[in-house]
Design a protein around this motif. Sequence first.
Motif, short mmCIF file in Angstrom:
data_model
loop_
_atom_site.label_atom_id
_atom_site.label_comp_id
_atom_site.label_asym_id
_atom_site.label_seq_id
_atom_site.Cartn_x
_atom_site.Cartn_y
_atom_site.Cartn_z
N ASP A 66 0.88 -1.17 0.00
CA ASP A 66 0.00 0.00 0.00
C ASP A 66 0.91 1.22 0.00
OD1 ASP A 66 -1.72 2.09 0.48
OD2 ASP A 66 -2.68 1.17 2.22
N PRO A 67 0.82 2.08 -1.02
CA PRO A 67 1.72 3.23 -1.09
C PRO A 67 1.67 4.13 0.14
CG PRO A 67 0.30 3.15 -3.04
CD PRO A 67 -0.10 2.04 -2.13
N LEU A 68 0.54 4.17 0.83
CA LEU A 68 0.45 5.02 2.02
C LEU A 68 1.09 4.37 3.25
CD1 LEU A 68 -3.09 6.64 1.75
CD2 LEU A 68 -0.86 7.59 1.15
N ASP A 69 1.28 3.07 3.22
CA ASP A 69 1.92 2.38 4.34
C ASP A 69 3.44 2.40 4.22
OD1 ASP A 69 -0.47 1.81 5.53
OD2 ASP A 69 -0.55 -0.26 4.81
N GLU A 70 3.95 2.62 3.03
CA GLU A 70 5.40 2.65 2.83
C GLU A 70 5.92 4.03 3.23
OE1 GLU A 70 7.00 -0.14 2.02
OE2 GLU A 70 5.06 -1.12 1.86
N ASP A 71 7.11 4.09 3.74
CA ASP A 71 7.71 5.34 4.21
C ASP A 71 8.38 6.06 3.04
OD1 ASP A 71 8.51 7.34 5.95
OD2 ASP A 71 10.31 6.26 6.57
N VAL A 72 7.57 6.48 2.07
CA VAL A 72 8.06 7.16 0.88
C VAL A 72 7.36 8.51 0.79
CG1 VAL A 72 8.19 7.04 -1.64
CG2 VAL A 72 8.41 4.96 -0.29
N PRO A 73 8.11 9.58 0.53
CA PRO A 73 7.48 10.90 0.41
C PRO A 73 6.39 10.91 -0.66
CG PRO A 73 9.87 11.09 0.36
CD PRO A 73 9.55 9.63 0.31
N ALA A 74 5.27 11.56 -0.36
CA ALA A 74 4.14 11.60 -1.29
C ALA A 74 4.51 12.26 -2.61
CB ALA A 74 2.97 12.33 -0.65
N GLN A 75 5.45 13.20 -2.59
CA GLN A 75 5.81 13.91 -3.81
C GLN A 75 6.86 13.15 -4.64
OE1 GLN A 75 6.63 14.76 -0.75
NE2 GLN A 75 8.76 15.37 -0.65
N LEU A 76 7.21 11.95 -4.22
CA LEU A 76 8.23 11.18 -4.93
C LEU A 76 7.81 10.91 -6.37
CD1 LEU A 76 10.92 9.69 -4.54
CD2 LEU A 76 9.58 7.65 -4.11
N ARG A 77 8.65 11.28 -7.29
CA ARG A 77 8.34 11.09 -8.72
C ARG A 77 9.39 10.24 -9.42
NH1 ARG A 77 3.84 12.62 -7.55
NH2 ARG A 77 3.07 14.70 -7.86
N LYS A 78 10.42 9.86 -8.73
CA LYS A 78 11.55 9.15 -9.32
C LYS A 78 11.49 7.68 -8.92
CE LYS A 78 16.52 10.02 -9.60
NZ LYS A 78 17.59 10.87 -9.04
N PRO A 79 11.54 6.74 -9.89
CA PRO A 79 11.52 5.32 -9.54
C PRO A 79 12.82 4.89 -8.87
CG PRO A 79 11.80 5.59 -11.89
CD PRO A 79 11.60 6.97 -11.33
N GLN A 80 12.76 3.81 -8.15
CA GLN A 80 13.91 3.31 -7.40
C GLN A 80 15.11 3.08 -8.30
OE1 GLN A 80 15.32 0.03 -7.46
NE2 GLN A 80 16.63 0.28 -5.67
N PHE A 81 14.90 2.51 -9.48
CA PHE A 81 16.03 2.18 -10.35
C PHE A 81 16.73 3.41 -10.93
CE2 PHE A 81 12.24 1.99 -13.04
CZ PHE A 81 12.59 2.86 -14.06
#
Length: 105
Positions: A66-81
């Motif tokens: 669930d994207p809201l359960d992960e500790d990732v900033p909401a404004q994140l636009r860059k993929p992990q890779f």
Amino acid sequence: CFVSRPARFSSSSYGMDRGAAGLKLVCFGGTTRDQGPPYPTRLGLRVGKYVEQALSDRGHSVRFVDPLDEDVPAQLRKPQFAYKKGQAPAALDEVAEAVREADAY
């Protein structure tokens, strides 16, 4: 959930027969909206949890992301890779590792 299965493998190779070991799956929830129609706003969360339970009942190991359960900033636009090695947020690295270890997502 999207199940990725190479054509060279039969369904029995993927734990889809009774008695076979289950698949290791990752299922992604797709919405982070918390306002506006439809109501309830996070209907996809209910669908995702249903899919998670249905697959678990069939003997598969499922991680629902669930994207809201992960500790990732909401404004994140860059993929992990797209990050340099070791520069991605830890939560993205954790999800990426779960995907790499999964049989399907």
